[in-house]
Motif scaffolding. Structure first.
Motif, short mmCIF file in Angstrom:
data_model
loop_
_atom_site.label_atom_id
_atom_site.label_comp_id
_atom_site.label_asym_id
_atom_site.label_seq_id
_atom_site.Cartn_x
_atom_site.Cartn_y
_atom_site.Cartn_z
N ARG A 249 0.85 -1.23 -0.14
CA ARG A 249 -0.06 0.00 -0.12
C ARG A 249 0.74 1.13 -0.05
O ARG A 249 1.88 1.36 0.78
N PHE A 253 -3.11 5.46 2.79
CA PHE A 253 -4.11 4.17 2.89
C PHE A 253 -4.78 4.44 4.37
O PHE A 253 -4.23 5.06 5.35
N SER A 254 -5.94 3.98 4.32
CA SER A 254 -6.75 3.92 5.58
C SER A 254 -6.39 2.71 6.23
O SER A 254 -6.63 1.27 6.08
N ALA A 256 -7.98 1.77 9.44
CA ALA A 256 -9.14 0.83 9.41
C ALA A 256 -9.38 -0.07 8.23
O ALA A 256 -9.83 -1.24 8.61
N ASP A 257 -9.45 0.44 7.17
CA ASP A 257 -10.01 -0.32 6.09
C ASP A 257 -8.98 -1.50 5.96
O ASP A 257 -9.23 -2.78 5.67
N LEU A 258 -7.67 -1.12 6.06
CA LEU A 258 -6.73 -2.37 5.67
C LEU A 258 -6.46 -3.33 6.72
O LEU A 258 -6.46 -4.52 6.42
N VAL A 260 -9.31 -4.49 8.15
CA VAL A 260 -10.40 -5.32 7.95
C VAL A 260 -10.12 -6.16 6.66
O VAL A 260 -10.56 -7.61 6.79
N GLU A 261 -9.62 -5.56 5.67
CA GLU A 261 -9.21 -6.43 4.50
C GLU A 261 -8.29 -7.28 4.78
O GLU A 261 -8.27 -8.48 4.45
N THR A 262 -7.33 -7.08 5.71
CA THR A 262 -6.23 -8.21 6.08
C THR A 262 -6.90 -9.20 6.77
O THR A 262 -6.78 -10.57 6.65
N TRP A 292 2.43 -6.45 5.51
CA TRP A 292 2.00 -5.14 5.02
C TRP A 292 3.40 -4.49 4.55
O TRP A 292 4.35 -4.27 5.45
#
Length: 339
Positions: A249, A253-254, A256-258, A260-262, A292
């Motif tokens: 990334r 990058f967000s 929080a979003d990463l 959840v995606e992870t 990451w």
């Protein structure tokens, strides 16, 4: 997984590693890291010792098995650009014609609803660490087995047991306390009150009662060991099996979003059988790790904790180290790359 072979075709113009927009054939940060991972001659250099330490900590319990640098990465299999189709779980039930027989149905549907999860790379291989195996050697062993029968000692000291019951009880108590204290690291801490509790615990009314009951029997043993100094052997390299889904990334990058995606990516990687068996003498934290890869400049932001003092470079390094520690507990190995 496949055999990790692939072909990359790029325009014949300069390749730039940075945070560019990707226009005019230039390669932005994400694509630049992918190109470096694709080349066997450059992929290992993507991860420095600080990053590899985070990967090791995410995969293994480094407190139970201390490790040290230098670290290195081994890529047995590397698949770039993997799309994991979303999984939908459908459940249902129905009754038979008689209304008594109930049938349940559970179906996993792949590719329905939502877009596929982008996994920049799937990595199976190992992390090479340095470990020292301590083999302690016992130089001296001293075992003391005290007996509660102190009457022979009284006879040896006085010539005979006292005929007066009160005097005999005093002699027995005195010698019992001395004998029990002899096996303690802090003998003064054992008082007459402790002896009284010991007598009550075994159901003896007096010291004489205990001596009579335990005559010929041994009490608890005191064992003293002395170990030799450990040899000054150099740390030896060891390969720790490693399996990871790599997410690259760029800045902005967000978090929080990463996160959840992870979680979704790690679950899908485990479903794909990405795991690599590990020896029984190591303790794992996570069988499949999410790696990451982000720009080191990400940690120039004061919002990341840990960098309160020092130069800008020192603050950046402290924030990166702190983030790597708490992310490792969630199965995320943090790696930073200079743009």
């Amino acid at each position: 997984m496949g055999d990790g072979r692939f072909a990359i075709v790029v325009p014949s113009r300069a390749v730039r590693h940075g945070t560019g927009s990707g226009e005019n054939g230039a390669v932005d940060f994400v694509d630049g890291v992918l190109v470096r991972l694709a080349d066997p001659g450059t992929r290992a250099a993507v991860f420095d010792d600080e990053s590899l330490a985070h990967l090791v900590e995410a995969a293994y319990d480094t407190e139970a098995m201390p490790v040290a640098p230098p670290y290195s990465a081994v890529f047995d299999e590397l698949t770039l650009g993997f799309a994991a189709a979303p999984v939908t779980l459908a459940e249902g039930e129905w009754l038979g014609s008689g209304g008594t027989a109930r049938t349940e149905l559970r179906v996993r549907l792949h590719g329905l609803g939502g877009s596929a999860l982008r996994i920049d790379a799937l990595w199976r291989g190992s992390l090479v660490v340095r470990t020292s195996v301590a083999r302690d050697r016992v130089e001296d062993l001293d075992v003391a087995v005290p007996a509660f029968d102190v009457d022979p000692q009284i006879v040896a000291d006085l010539g005979a047991l006292p005929t007066d019951p009160a005097a005999l009880e005093t002699e027995r108590r005195t010698r019992l306390v001395a004998r029990l204290r002899a096996g303690l690291h802090q003998p003064a801490a054992f008082t007459d009150a402790h002896l009284d509790r010991l007598l009550a615990g075994v159901g003896a009314a007096t010291a004489g009662d205990l001596v009579t009951r335990m005559r010929g029997q041994a009490a608890g043993a005191t064992v003293k060991l002395r170990y030799a100094d450990p040899p000054a052997a150099p740390p030896t390299p060891r390969h720790l099996p490693f399996a990871a889904a790599v997410l690259i990334r760029d800045r902005g990058f967000s978090l929080a979003d990463l996160l959840v995606e992870t979680r979704l990516v790690r679950a899908r990687a485990e479903d794909l059988g990405l795991d690599v068996p590990a020896p029984d003498d190591v303790r794992r934290r996570h069988r499949v790790v999410a790696v990451w890869v982000v720009p080191i400049e990400t940690f120039d932001d004061d919002g990341w904790p840990g960098g309160d003092t020092g130069t800008d470079a020192q603050k950046r390094a402290a924030r990166f180290a702190r983030a790597g520690q708490w992310l490792a507990r969630s199965g995320i190995g943090l790696a930073a790359v200079a743009t």
